[in-house]
Write a protein that holds these residues in place. Structure first.
Motif, short mmCIF file in Angstrom:
data_model
loop_
_atom_site.label_atom_id
_atom_site.label_comp_id
_atom_site.label_asym_id
_atom_site.label_seq_id
_atom_site.Cartn_x
_atom_site.Cartn_y
_atom_site.Cartn_z
N PHE A 55 0.83 -1.21 0.00
CA PHE A 55 0.00 0.00 0.00
C PHE A 55 0.86 1.26 0.00
O PHE A 55 0.61 2.20 -0.76
N ALA A 56 1.88 1.28 0.88
CA ALA A 56 2.72 2.48 1.00
C ALA A 56 3.55 2.70 -0.26
O ALA A 56 3.95 3.84 -0.55
N GLY A 57 3.77 1.64 -1.02
CA GLY A 57 4.51 1.77 -2.26
C GLY A 57 3.66 2.28 -3.41
O GLY A 57 4.19 2.68 -4.45
N ALA A 58 2.33 2.27 -3.24
CA ALA A 58 1.45 2.64 -4.34
C ALA A 58 0.59 3.87 -4.06
O ALA A 58 0.53 4.80 -4.87
N TRP A 59 -0.10 3.90 -2.91
CA TRP A 59 -1.14 4.90 -2.71
C TRP A 59 -0.64 6.33 -2.51
O TRP A 59 -1.26 7.27 -3.03
N PRO A 60 0.45 6.57 -1.79
CA PRO A 60 0.92 7.97 -1.69
C PRO A 60 1.24 8.57 -3.07
O PRO A 60 0.95 9.74 -3.32
N GLY A 61 1.81 7.77 -3.95
CA GLY A 61 2.12 8.24 -5.30
C GLY A 61 0.86 8.55 -6.09
O GLY A 61 0.81 9.53 -6.84
N ARG A 62 -0.17 7.72 -5.91
CA ARG A 62 -1.44 7.96 -6.60
C ARG A 62 -2.12 9.22 -6.07
O ARG A 62 -2.74 9.96 -6.83
N GLU A 63 -1.98 9.44 -4.77
CA GLU A 63 -2.54 10.66 -4.20
C GLU A 63 -1.84 11.88 -4.78
O GLU A 63 -2.49 12.85 -5.20
N ALA A 64 -0.52 11.82 -4.84
CA ALA A 64 0.26 12.95 -5.37
C ALA A 64 0.00 13.19 -6.84
O ALA A 64 0.02 14.34 -7.31
N ALA A 65 -0.27 12.13 -7.59
CA ALA A 65 -0.50 12.26 -9.03
C ALA A 65 -1.81 12.95 -9.36
O ALA A 65 -1.96 13.54 -10.43
N GLY A 66 -2.77 12.87 -8.43
CA GLY A 66 -4.02 13.60 -8.61
C GLY A 66 -4.96 13.02 -9.66
O GLY A 66 -5.85 13.72 -10.13
N GLY A 67 -4.81 11.76 -10.02
CA GLY A 67 -5.71 11.14 -11.00
C GLY A 67 -7.03 10.73 -10.38
O GLY A 67 -7.40 11.17 -9.28
N GLU A 68 -7.73 9.83 -11.06
CA GLU A 68 -9.06 9.43 -10.58
C GLU A 68 -8.97 8.63 -9.28
O GLU A 68 -9.96 8.55 -8.54
N ASP A 69 -7.81 8.03 -8.98
CA ASP A 69 -7.62 7.30 -7.72
C ASP A 69 -7.30 8.22 -6.54
O ASP A 69 -7.27 7.76 -5.40
N ALA A 70 -7.04 9.50 -6.81
CA ALA A 70 -6.54 10.40 -5.76
C ALA A 70 -7.47 10.53 -4.56
O ALA A 70 -6.99 10.52 -3.42
N PRO A 71 -8.80 10.67 -4.75
CA PRO A 71 -9.65 10.79 -3.55
C PRO A 71 -9.57 9.57 -2.62
O PRO A 71 -9.50 9.71 -1.41
N PHE A 72 -9.57 8.37 -3.22
CA PHE A 72 -9.45 7.16 -2.40
C PHE A 72 -8.07 7.08 -1.76
O PHE A 72 -7.93 6.71 -0.59
N ALA A 73 -7.04 7.46 -2.51
CA ALA A 73 -5.68 7.47 -1.97
C ALA A 73 -5.57 8.43 -0.79
O ALA A 73 -4.90 8.13 0.20
N TRP A 93 4.63 6.68 5.20
CA TRP A 93 3.24 7.04 4.90
C TRP A 93 2.61 7.62 6.15
O TRP A 93 2.72 7.04 7.24
N ARG A 94 1.96 8.76 6.02
CA ARG A 94 1.42 9.45 7.19
C ARG A 94 0.40 8.59 7.95
O ARG A 94 -0.22 7.70 7.40
N ASN A 95 0.25 8.89 9.22
CA ASN A 95 -0.71 8.23 10.11
C ASN A 95 -0.47 6.73 10.26
O ASN A 95 -1.41 5.97 10.46
N SER A 96 0.80 6.31 10.14
CA SER A 96 1.15 4.90 10.30
C SER A 96 1.88 4.70 11.62
O SER A 96 2.69 5.52 12.03
#
Length: 197
Positions: A55-73, A93-96
């Motif tokens: 998760f930490a290897g994928a979701w922070p990057g998706r959040e930063a990218a701002g694509g359609e996955d960003a809100p869930f990320a 990853w924050r809050n870990s």
């Protein structure tokens, strides 16, 4: 008391170790909705080390990218993440945070914490197996794929006692995926079986 909910993608033959080859062909808007509903039940993620690393290897990057996955990320990033690991970790990853003490005691404390609304365990097969054996899982939310994986770790390990489950709800998706929500239950009375015929 907060519920502990396990959510897993699983094959028809019980394999819960995801292989993208059998999982992703079935991921559609219905499964996306189900996953969102599962995450909306909780404010704490309880995850094993491997799941955390994934998760930490994928979701922070998706959040930063701002694509359609960003809100869930962003939702995942904002959630409290309690990581089960025998080794100390450095979290990127924050809050870990690392689990405090033994798994069973820590989960019992989280369940009893008035500030915790719900605890979600995505994946993390070994964590789920330990909590099932201890009677600490309140719901199993399975997305059963219409495929026999034939290899990989199964959700239910070998053991002496059967796990009896009560069907809470089920739903069939057009892809053939079944969403099944089970809660632990007592074994049915023996004469209930005899009287059924």
């Amino acid at each position: 008391m907060a519920k502990v909910i396990s959510t897993l993608f699983i094959s028809a033959d019980g394999v819960a170790e995801i292989d993208p080859d059998w999982h992703f062909p079935y991921f559609d808007e219905n499964m996306g909705r189900a996953v969102t509903e599962d995450y909306d039940t909780a404010d704490v993620l309880l995850i094993g080390r491997e799941t955390y690393d994934s998760f930490a290897g994928a979701w922070p990057g998706r959040e930063a990218a701002g694509g359609e996955d960003a809100p869930f990320a962003t939702q995942l990033g904002d959630m409290r993440k309690v990581v089960v690991s025998r080794q100390p970790l450095e979290f990127s990853w924050r809050n870990s945070e690392l689990i405090n003490g033994g798994l069973l005691d820590a989960v019992a404390a989280l369940k009893a914490d008035a500030g915790v609304r719900g605890i979600l365990i995505p994946g993390s097969i070994s964590v789920v197996q330990q909590l099932l054996a201890a009677g600490l899982v309140d719901e199993l939310r399975l997305l059963v794929h219409p495929v026999a994986a034939r290899k990989g770790r199964k959700l239910f390990d070998e053991g002496d006692a059967a796990y009896h489950l009560r069907l809470v709800t089920s739903e069939a998706f057009p892809t053939g995926v079944l969403r099944v929500i089970y809660a632990p239950s007592q074994a049915p009375a023996p004469d209930g079986y005899r009287n059924a015929g």
